[in-house]
Design an enzyme around this catalytic site. Structure first.
Site, PDB file in Angstrom:
ATOM      1  N   HIS A 208       2.653   8.885  -9.943  1.00  0.00           N
ATOM      2  CA  HIS A 208       3.676   7.717 -10.538  1.00  0.00           C
ATOM      3  C   HIS A 208       4.985   8.369 -10.989  1.00  0.00           C
ATOM      4  CE1 HIS A 208       1.177   4.190  -9.849  1.00  0.00           C
ATOM      5  NE2 HIS A 208       0.083   4.772 -10.519  1.00  0.00           N
TER       6      HIS A 208
ATOM      7  N   HIS B 123      -6.282   5.665  -8.771  1.00  0.00           N
ATOM      8  CA  HIS B 123      -6.192   4.242  -8.739  1.00  0.00           C
ATOM      9  C   HIS B 123      -6.724   3.662 -10.167  1.00  0.00           C
ATOM     10  CE1 HIS B 123      -5.635   0.105  -7.483  1.00  0.00           C
ATOM     11  NE2 HIS B 123      -6.692   0.098  -7.500  1.00  0.00           N
TER      12      HIS B 123
ATOM     13  N   ASP C  62      -0.168   6.779  -4.823  1.00  0.00           N
ATOM     14  CA  ASP C  62       0.366   6.428  -6.009  1.00  0.00           C
ATOM     15  C   ASP C  62       1.380   7.432  -6.433  1.00  0.00           C
ATOM     16  OD1 ASP C  62      -0.807   3.986  -5.800  1.00  0.00           O
ATOM     17  OD2 ASP C  62      -1.705   3.724  -7.763  1.00  0.00           O
TER      18      ASP C  62
ATOM     19  N   ASP D  53      -2.967  10.339  -9.519  1.00  0.00           N
ATOM     20  CA  ASP D  53      -2.022   9.309  -9.149  1.00  0.00           C
ATOM     21  C   ASP D  53      -0.856   9.959 -10.017  1.00  0.00           C
ATOM     22  OD1 ASP D  53      -4.491   8.199  -8.638  1.00  0.00           O
ATOM     23  OD2 ASP D  53      -3.385   6.109  -9.037  1.00  0.00           O
TER      24      ASP D  53
ATOM     25  N   ASN E 284      -1.985   2.074  -3.438  1.00  0.00           N
ATOM     26  CA  ASN E 284      -1.367   0.506  -3.221  1.00  0.00           C
ATOM     27  C   ASN E 284       0.272   0.555  -3.801  1.00  0.00           C
ATOM     28  OD1 ASN E 284      -2.537   1.436  -5.979  1.00  0.00           O
ATOM     29  ND2 ASN E 284      -2.054  -0.619  -6.689  1.00  0.00           N
ATOM     30  N   HIS E 285       0.533   1.565  -4.485  1.00  0.00           N
ATOM     31  CA  HIS E 285       1.945   1.698  -4.983  1.00  0.00           C
ATOM     32  C   HIS E 285       2.867   1.853  -3.530  1.00  0.00           C
ATOM     33  CE1 HIS E 285       2.025   0.429  -9.108  1.00  0.00           C
ATOM     34  NE2 HIS E 285       0.903   0.836  -9.126  1.00  0.00           N
TER      35      HIS E 285
HETATM   36 MN    MN Z   1      -3.561   2.639  -7.433  1.00  0.00          MN
END
Ligand code: MN
Length: 234
Positions: free
Chosen positions: A22, A190, A49, A20, A75-76
């Protein structure tokens, strides 16, 4: 769009999987340089993500436009899609790092949402050890083939399957180590782990770059894991 994207073996170069991101794209660039990533021949697969919490979320589109960069939906990305559609509580997205997205104008939000909607839920890559699967949170079924077959079906069960694949923590929270059939390995992000964690043939590699941990990049040829710690990148 296809909910499972398939890739043939890369005979010209190397393949890598990254956890991820981010918004930590500067860290990713340093890590790729350290691994000797060659954009002309190598491929980079992202576990989703790409955005939220970090400082460079808006660079996601720049990376998604690269021919060597392939991502699944986390999910982001899903929260950004839902926020752009007015279907996500603003406060909920804010506490999950979505301030940068909520500050964008409508046109810009739609530009991101469109790119994120195009992302598959799963990727399957052929490698020297066989097919490797990529999914953001976990494989919800005990058979990879059944999972991708059902993903590519239609209707409500697909929605539930997608939600589990993007958000689920069933395996990791109960340390379920039964292997998933018809796939050599499955990479997931995640859930933040202190170091890459193998559970059956699931391999969790989100080592929490944006939470003061590290960004992990795995070479699918020899499974070497390159890591850059958050404080190394400052
Ligand atoms: Mn996630």
């Amino acid at each position: 769009m296809s909910r499972c994207m398939r890739f043939a073996r890369n005979s010209a170069g190397r393949d890598f999987v990254v956890g991820d991101i981010h918004g930590c794209f500067a860290m990713l660039e340093r890590l790729l340089a350290r691994a000797g990533f060659d954009p002309a021949h190598d491929r980079l697969f992202s576990l989703g993500d790409l955005v939220d919490r970090g400082t460079q979320s808006a660079r996601a589109l720049e990376f998604l436009a690269q021919p060597w960069f392939h991502a699944i939906r986390g999910n982001h990305e899903q929260m950004a899609i839902d926020a752009a559609a007015g279907a996500l509580d603003r406060a909920l997205y804010l506490i999950n790092g979505g301030a940068w997205f909520l500050a964008l104008g409508q046109v810009e939000q739609q530009r991101f949402a469109e790119a994120f909607r195009a992302l598959p839920i799963a990727i399957e890559v052929q490698t020297p050890i066989g097919a490797i699967g990529l999914v953001h949170a976990e494989c919800p079924l005990s058979d990879w083939q059944a999972f991708v077959d059902r993903l590519e079906g239609a209707g409500d069960p697909v929605q539930r399957l997608e939600t589990q694949a993007i958000w689920g923590r069933t395996r990791i929270s109960s340390l379920r180590a039964d292997p998933v059939a018809h796939i050599a390995l499955i990479f997931c992000g995640h859930t933040v782990v202190g170091r890459p964690l193998e559970l059956g043939n699931h391999l969790f590699i989100d080592t929490g770059a944006v939470f003061g941990g590290a960004l992990s990049l795995v070479d699918l040829g020899d499974f070497h894991c390159f890591q850059l710690r958050w404080d190394d990148a400052a």
